[in-house]
Design a protein around this motif. Structure first.
Motif, PDB file in Angstrom:
ATOM      1  N   GLY A   1      43.435   6.679 -18.573  1.00 55.97           N
ATOM      2  CA  GLY A   1      43.747   7.109 -19.937  1.00 55.97           C
ATOM      3  C   GLY A   1      42.568   6.937 -20.876  1.00 55.97           C
ATOM      4  O   GLY A   1      42.245   7.821 -21.675  1.00 55.97           O
ATOM      5  N   GLU A   2      41.891   5.810 -20.758  1.00 61.91           N
ATOM      6  CA  GLU A   2      40.718   5.516 -21.594  1.00 61.91           C
ATOM      7  C   GLU A   2      39.641   6.583 -21.434  1.00 61.91           C
ATOM      8  O   GLU A   2      39.038   7.040 -22.407  1.00 61.91           O
ATOM      9  N   ILE A   3      39.403   6.984 -20.190  1.00 61.42           N
ATOM     10  CA  ILE A   3      38.336   7.954 -19.922  1.00 61.42           C
ATOM     11  C   ILE A   3      38.730   9.346 -20.402  1.00 61.42           C
ATOM     12  O   ILE A   3      37.949  10.038 -21.066  1.00 61.42           O
ATOM     13  N   ILE A   4      39.948   9.750 -20.101  1.00 56.97           N
ATOM     14  CA  ILE A   4      40.409  11.068 -20.572  1.00 56.97           C
ATOM     15  C   ILE A   4      40.364  11.112 -22.100  1.00 56.97           C
ATOM     16  O   ILE A   4      39.934  12.104 -22.696  1.00 56.97           O
TER      17      ILE A   4
ATOM     18  N   ARG B   1      38.385   9.679 -24.137  1.00 60.91           N
ATOM     19  CA  ARG B   1      37.022   9.854 -24.677  1.00 60.91           C
ATOM     20  C   ARG B   1      36.600  11.314 -24.660  1.00 60.91           C
ATOM     21  O   ARG B   1      35.989  11.798 -25.612  1.00 60.91           O
ATOM     22  N   PHE B   2      36.906  12.025 -23.585  1.00 63.84           N
ATOM     23  CA  PHE B   2      36.545  13.439 -23.516  1.00 63.84           C
ATOM     24  C   PHE B   2      37.392  14.266 -24.480  1.00 63.84           C
ATOM     25  O   PHE B   2      36.896  15.191 -25.125  1.00 63.84           O
ATOM     26  N   GLU B   3      38.670  13.933 -24.598  1.00 65.84           N
ATOM     27  CA  GLU B   3      39.536  14.639 -25.549  1.00 65.84           C
ATOM     28  C   GLU B   3      39.039  14.449 -26.974  1.00 65.84           C
ATOM     29  O   GLU B   3      38.897  15.396 -27.739  1.00 65.84           O
ATOM     30  N   LYS B   4      38.777  13.203 -27.334  1.00 64.51           N
ATOM     31  CA  LYS B   4      38.398  12.895 -28.710  1.00 64.51           C
ATOM     32  C   LYS B   4      37.037  13.464 -29.077  1.00 64.51           C
ATOM     33  O   LYS B   4      36.784  13.810 -30.221  1.00 64.51           O
ATOM     34  N   LYS B   5      36.146  13.554 -28.073  1.00 67.28           N
ATOM     35  CA  LYS B   5      34.835  14.148 -28.330  1.00 67.28           C
ATOM     36  C   LYS B   5      34.981  15.611 -28.735  1.00 67.28           C
ATOM     37  O   LYS B   5      34.184  16.143 -29.495  1.00 67.28           O
ATOM     38  N   GLY B   6      36.044  16.252 -28.229  1.00 65.42           N
ATOM     39  CA  GLY B   6      36.294  17.648 -28.592  1.00 65.42           C
ATOM     40  C   GLY B   6      36.239  18.608 -27.420  1.00 65.42           C
ATOM     41  O   GLY B   6      36.245  19.820 -27.613  1.00 65.42           O
ATOM     42  N   TYR B   7      36.170  18.065 -26.200  1.00 64.05           N
ATOM     43  CA  TYR B   7      36.139  18.944 -25.033  1.00 64.05           C
ATOM     44  C   TYR B   7      37.546  19.342 -24.596  1.00 64.05           C
ATOM     45  O   TYR B   7      38.530  18.690 -24.949  1.00 64.05           O
ATOM     46  N   LYS B   8      37.585  20.424 -23.835  1.00 71.41           N
ATOM     47  CA  LYS B   8      38.854  21.024 -23.431  1.00 71.41           C
ATOM     48  C   LYS B   8      39.083  20.814 -21.936  1.00 71.41           C
ATOM     49  O   LYS B   8      38.211  21.152 -21.123  1.00 71.41           O
TER      50      LYS B   8
END
Ligand code: RTP
Length: 155
Positions: free
Chosen positions: A26-29, A31-38
């Motif tokens: 969850g932590e890793i996903i 980070r990518f979500e919050k950065k703005g990636y899809k």
């Protein structure tokens, strides 16, 4: 008119068995979500030896190749494809240096690991590598074509 069909850059990201074991999915996903990636594809797999060997083919002469393959096959891997501007290079920056003792605080490895053989996550090192790795881990129909219109203004 309107929306172009330009193919956005994509990268292959995998949470390795140490990361899944330690409850870091969850932590890793996030980070990518919050950065703005899809997120365009994701699956949970316990990789076969063949899959791991194919993935790490470029490293087959290295002394750590056997243990590396064995480790990758030892447990759950979360395989993902993330899409967005500069995602290959920025993804690598978010992951941090291969050796977690040298990766900067704030990066995934810098924050979450200490062992080079157990460095939590994999990310493609170039656009061409990403295409190759996505092809190894996913069938074309597993890449989801979905609309993120509601949040488009963030990017
Ligand atoms: P990755 O492919 O996993 O994102 O890692 P990387 O590009 O940062 O590093 P690479 O040199 O491609 O190595 C792939 C993985 O092999 C393991 N490794 N072990 N000295 C060692 O024991 C050693 N060196 C590398 C790491 O798990 C590394 O991520």
């Amino acid at each position: 008119a309107g929306q172009t069909t330009m193919q956005m850059e994509r990268t292959f990201i995998a949470i390795k068995p140490d990361g899944t074991n330690r409850g870091l999915i969850g932590e890793i996903i996030a980070r990518f979500e919050k950065k703005g990636y899809k997120l365009v594809a994701m699956k949970a797999v316990k990789p076969s030896k063949e899959l791991a060997e194919t993935h790490y083919d470029a490293l087959k002469e290295k002394p750590f190749f056997g243990p590396l393959v064995e480790f990758i096959c030892s447990g759950l891997v979360i395989a993902m494809v993330w899409e967005g501007t500069g995602v290959v290079k920025t993804g690598r920056q978010m992951i941090g240096a291969t050796n977690p003792l040298e990766s900067a605080p704030g990066t995934i490895r810098g924050d979450l690991g200490i062992d080079v053989g157990r460095n939590v996550i994999h990310g493609s090192d170039a656009v061409e590598t990403a295409e190759r790795e996505i092809g190894i881990w996913f069938k074309p129909e597993e890449l989801v074509d979905w609309d993120q219109t509601v949040k488009q203004w963030i990017y």
